[in-house]
Scaffold this motif. Structure first.
Motif, PDB file in Angstrom:
ATOM      1  N   ILE A   1       0.835  -1.079  -0.038  1.00 34.33           N
ATOM      2  CA  ILE A   1       0.125   0.103  -0.169  1.00 34.33           C
ATOM      3  C   ILE A   1       0.684   1.230  -0.145  1.00 34.33           C
ATOM      4  O   ILE A   1       0.754   2.182  -0.793  1.00 34.33           O
ATOM      5  CB  ILE A   1      -0.802  -0.142   1.325  1.00 34.33           C
ATOM      6  N   SER A   2       1.962   1.147   0.732  1.00 36.73           N
ATOM      7  CA  SER A   2       2.900   2.365   0.719  1.00 36.73           C
ATOM      8  C   SER A   2       3.454   2.686  -0.851  1.00 36.73           C
ATOM      9  O   SER A   2       3.574   3.869  -1.246  1.00 36.73           O
ATOM     10  CB  SER A   2       3.945   1.961   1.496  1.00 36.73           C
TER      11      SER A   2
ATOM     12  N   LYS B   1       0.780   4.375  -2.933  1.00 36.31           N
ATOM     13  CA  LYS B   1       0.546   5.876  -2.471  1.00 36.31           C
ATOM     14  C   LYS B   1       1.700   6.438  -3.180  1.00 36.31           C
ATOM     15  O   LYS B   1       1.580   7.775  -3.523  1.00 36.31           O
ATOM     16  CB  LYS B   1       0.677   6.048  -0.892  1.00 36.31           C
TER      17      LYS B   1
ATOM     18  N   LYS C   1      -0.412   8.141 -10.068  1.00 38.03           N
ATOM     19  CA  LYS C   1      -1.811   7.955 -10.036  1.00 38.03           C
ATOM     20  C   LYS C   1      -2.227   7.132 -11.300  1.00 38.03           C
ATOM     21  O   LYS C   1      -3.171   6.332 -11.527  1.00 38.03           O
ATOM     22  CB  LYS C   1      -2.502   8.995  -9.471  1.00 38.03           C
TER      23      LYS C   1
ATOM     24  N   LYS D   1      -9.723  -0.095  -1.601  1.00 44.77           N
ATOM     25  CA  LYS D   1      -8.790   0.323  -0.978  1.00 44.77           C
ATOM     26  C   LYS D   1      -7.949   1.320  -1.857  1.00 44.77           C
ATOM     27  O   LYS D   1      -7.562   2.364  -1.512  1.00 44.77           O
ATOM     28  CB  LYS D   1      -8.186  -0.675  -0.315  1.00 44.77           C
TER      29      LYS D   1
ATOM     30  N   SER E   1      -9.342   4.391  -3.036  1.00 45.48           N
ATOM     31  CA  SER E   1      -9.464   5.512  -2.125  1.00 45.48           C
ATOM     32  C   SER E   1      -8.251   6.316  -1.789  1.00 45.48           C
ATOM     33  O   SER E   1      -8.132   7.148  -0.968  1.00 45.48           O
ATOM     34  CB  SER E   1      -9.888   4.643  -0.583  1.00 45.48           C
ATOM     35  N   ILE E   2      -7.011   5.583  -2.224  1.00 45.73           N
ATOM     36  CA  ILE E   2      -5.698   6.485  -1.974  1.00 45.73           C
ATOM     37  C   ILE E   2      -5.444   6.983  -3.463  1.00 45.73           C
ATOM     38  O   ILE E   2      -4.634   7.587  -3.472  1.00 45.73           O
ATOM     39  CB  ILE E   2      -4.659   5.434  -1.567  1.00 45.73           C
TER      40      ILE E   2
END
Length: 120
Positions: free
Chosen positions: A51-52, A55, A59, A83, A86-87
C-alpha cells in the motif's frame, strides 16, 4: 464510494504485462498462500510495503489485482480495489482467472519470493 473495476482474462493480463506502461500486480491472498505460489512480479496485498508503494507511484499506474477464485464473486478483489481507489489510484483491474487460471494456461508461477516490477 462507487468504483468500476475492469475485468481481465488471462490473455488480456499477459498482454497488459508486456506493455510499456507501469503497473503494480497485487496478489490479494494471505501471505502464507502467496509464498506457496504467485504470478511472477506480483506483490502481496498484506505486505506493509504494498500500500505504501501504491501511495508513492503515479496515479496513472495500472493496479492489477488477483485472488485464487476462478468463478463467482471476487470479494477480495473488490475490497482491495476499493482500498486502492481510496488512495487515489485511477486504473484498477481485476484478473478474473486467478492464480489457477494463470497456471492452467501454462504460465510460470513463482514460489517463496515477492517481486517488484515496472513501478514508477
Amino acid at each position: 464510494m462507487e468504483f468500476i473495476v475492469q475485468k481481465l482474462s488471462t490473455d488480456q493480463l499477459k498482454s497488459r504485462l508486456k506493455r510499456d506502461r507501469p503497473y503494480l500486480l497485487v496478489d490479494v491472498r494471505e501471505m502464507e498462500a502467496f509464498l506457496k505460489g504467485h504470478i511472477p512480479g506480483a506483490s502481496n496485498m498484506f505486505e506493509d510495503k504494498t500500500i505504501s508503494k501504491a501511495k508513492m507511484i503515479s496515479k496513472g499506474t495500472d493496479i492489477i489485482l488477483y485472488d485464487p477464485c476462478t468463478h463467482g464473486e471476487h470479494k477480495l478483489n473488490d475490497d482491495a480495489a476499493e482500498k486502492f481507489m481510496s488512495i487515489g489510484s485511477k486504473y484498477v483491474f481485476s484478473y478474473e482467472d486467478g492464480l489457477k487460471g494463470w497456471s492452467d494456461s501454462g504460465n510460470r508461477v513463482n514460489r517463496d519470493d515477492s517481486g517488484d516490477r515496472k513501478m514508477t
